[in-house]
Design an enzyme around this catalytic site. Sequence first.
Site, PDB file in Angstrom:
ATOM      1  N   GLY A  66       6.426  -8.348  -0.916  1.00 29.43           N
ATOM      2  CA  GLY A  66       7.278  -7.171  -0.794  1.00 29.43           C
ATOM      3  C   GLY A  66       7.879  -6.980   0.588  1.00 29.43           C
ATOM      4  NE  ARG A  91       9.228 -13.438  -5.503  1.00 29.08           N
ATOM      5  CZ  ARG A  91       9.351 -12.222  -6.002  1.00 29.08           C
ATOM      6  NH1 ARG A  91      10.422 -11.896  -6.705  1.00 29.08           N
ATOM      7  NH2 ARG A  91       8.405 -11.326  -5.792  1.00 29.08           N
ATOM      8  N   GLY A 108       3.446  -6.709  -6.054  1.00 30.02           N
ATOM      9  CA  GLY A 108       2.637  -5.979  -7.036  1.00 30.02           C
ATOM     10  C   GLY A 108       1.388  -6.742  -7.427  1.00 30.02           C
ATOM     11  CE  LYS A 157       6.649   8.028  -4.335  1.00 35.70           C
ATOM     12  NZ  LYS A 157       6.993   7.959  -5.753  1.00 35.70           N
TER      13      LYS A 157
HETATM   14  P1  AMP Z   1       6.286   0.693  -0.665  1.00 36.38           P
HETATM   15  O1  AMP Z   1       7.322   0.293  -1.676  1.00 36.38           O
HETATM   16  O2  AMP Z   1       5.338   1.719  -1.121  1.00 36.38           O
HETATM   17  O3  AMP Z   1       5.625  -0.491  -0.003  1.00 36.38           O
HETATM   18  O4  AMP Z   1       7.113   1.423   0.462  1.00 36.38           O
HETATM   19  C1  AMP Z   1       8.088   0.796   1.221  1.00 36.38           C
HETATM   20  C2  AMP Z   1       9.032   1.833   1.734  1.00 36.38           C
HETATM   21  O5  AMP Z   1       8.313   2.826   2.432  1.00 36.38           O
HETATM   22  C3  AMP Z   1      10.058   1.298   2.689  1.00 36.38           C
HETATM   23  O6  AMP Z   1      11.320   1.337   2.100  1.00 36.38           O
HETATM   24  C4  AMP Z   1       9.976   2.251   3.869  1.00 36.38           C
HETATM   25  O7  AMP Z   1      11.233   2.676   4.325  1.00 36.38           O
HETATM   26  C5  AMP Z   1       9.197   3.422   3.324  1.00 36.38           C
HETATM   27  N1  AMP Z   1       8.508   4.153   4.380  1.00 36.38           N
HETATM   28  C6  AMP Z   1       7.674   3.672   5.299  1.00 36.38           C
HETATM   29  N2  AMP Z   1       7.285   4.627   6.146  1.00 36.38           N
HETATM   30  C7  AMP Z   1       7.885   5.768   5.766  1.00 36.38           C
HETATM   31  C8  AMP Z   1       7.903   7.106   6.249  1.00 36.38           C
HETATM   32  N3  AMP Z   1       7.190   7.447   7.328  1.00 36.38           N
HETATM   33  N4  AMP Z   1       8.644   8.009   5.592  1.00 36.38           N
HETATM   34  C9  AMP Z   1       9.365   7.665   4.512  1.00 36.38           C
HETATM   35  N5  AMP Z   1       9.401   6.430   4.005  1.00 36.38           N
HETATM   36  C10 AMP Z   1       8.669   5.475   4.621  1.00 36.38           C
END
Ligand code: AMP
Length: 391
Positions: A348, A37, A371, A198
């Site tokens: 991210g 950055r 984000g 999620k």
């Molecule tokens: P996000 O912040 O929503 O982009 O999510 C990123 C996080 O999702 C990372 O830290 C991953 O470890 C987690 N992640 C990805 N796949 C899975 C999974 N199958 N089960 C649990 N966590 C996950």
Amino acid sequence: MFNKKSVRDIDVKGKKVLVRVDFNVPIKEGVVQDDTRVRAALPTIQYLLDQGASVILFSHLGRPKGGPDPKYSMKPVADYLGKLMGKPVKFAEDCVGEAAETVAAGLQPGDVLVLENTRFHPEEEKNDLDLAKKMAALADVFVNDAFGSAHRAHSSTEGVARFLPAVAGFLMEKEIQYLSQAIEDPKRPFVAILGGAKVSDKIGVIKNLLTKADAILIGGGMANTFFKAQGYPMGKSLVESEVLDLAKELLALGGTKLRLPVDVVVASAMEEGAETKVMPVGPIPDDMMILDVGPDTVAAYGKVIHSAATVVWNGPMGVFEVSTCAKGTFGVAEAMAASQAVTIVGGGDSASAIQKSGLADKITHISTGGGASLEMLEGLVLPGVAALQDK
Ligand code: AMP
């Protein structure tokens, strides 16, 4: 399209220019761990200096609670920037008030000043206009180059733009051009890849992309919620039970456009050393959890990516922090790097996966804002951008 004025459209000779940068970088024991950055802000800083301006840089860093905290000081970043630019960089121990005003008042053309963390003032995140006015009082012009913070209406991003002529920096311009081109007028086929933990974080994004993209490839923990919605027991997998109906709705809405993994990697625990197994999508044993997409999915998604003309990716395909569950994420990274398409990685975790894989130079654009890029994919207007002067 990007219809905001940029630094090219204003005369800054002899002026003091307040530049909101995104210097929210990881720091460990006073050492900057990832300078992406900081480097990304250099073209704007250098251009302003070349035009005869003095430059005042400010940013938030981390999440300090309610006041100054040395752990989140911007000083190490100021020192790092000085080294990077090979010139002295001044530092003020506050982003407003006497400490900032005294140093700012003495600036000569060609000087660079970094202000202390904006979040040392809790009013910052409330978009407090008194604070914004004090920030604006330091300079003649405001430039917003902090794409990574543009989705937040804070004093240093939105408020301050009300008190000074406000334009975009080169990074902001580039980020928005790539992302808005992909969403509004993509070369087709346009493929979006969405992963991460999620589904609830990405409902708006999926809904918007279903109207824009030719295919959406789903991975990561969010796929589990869709599998559960299809009726499969998910064992110990991460599932968001509260959005199952929404997941069903999205599946119906998406039809064949919305693609789910065909195989998965499972283990009994989310930890280094746990034994992993590949299995087709179906009922997951009670003592197992899905931690990655499987090889057949990587191959299938790879084919779609190969034949795409535009690809946008946000979110890892699995728990890539655990080495045995990173193949899906790195497989997608490799497919993107090998693709002839315009490839965009939305900040991210996916951006750090690309950096880790050493494939960054094979990607058309890696966003500095997770984000902010997600909100653009959702079709939202970013307040930090809306506040800038129209062309
Ligand atoms: P996000 O912040 O929503 O982009 O999510 C990123 C996080 O999702 C990372 O830290 C991953 O470890 C987690 N992640 C990805 N796949 C899975 C999974 N199958 N089960 C649990 N966590 C996950």
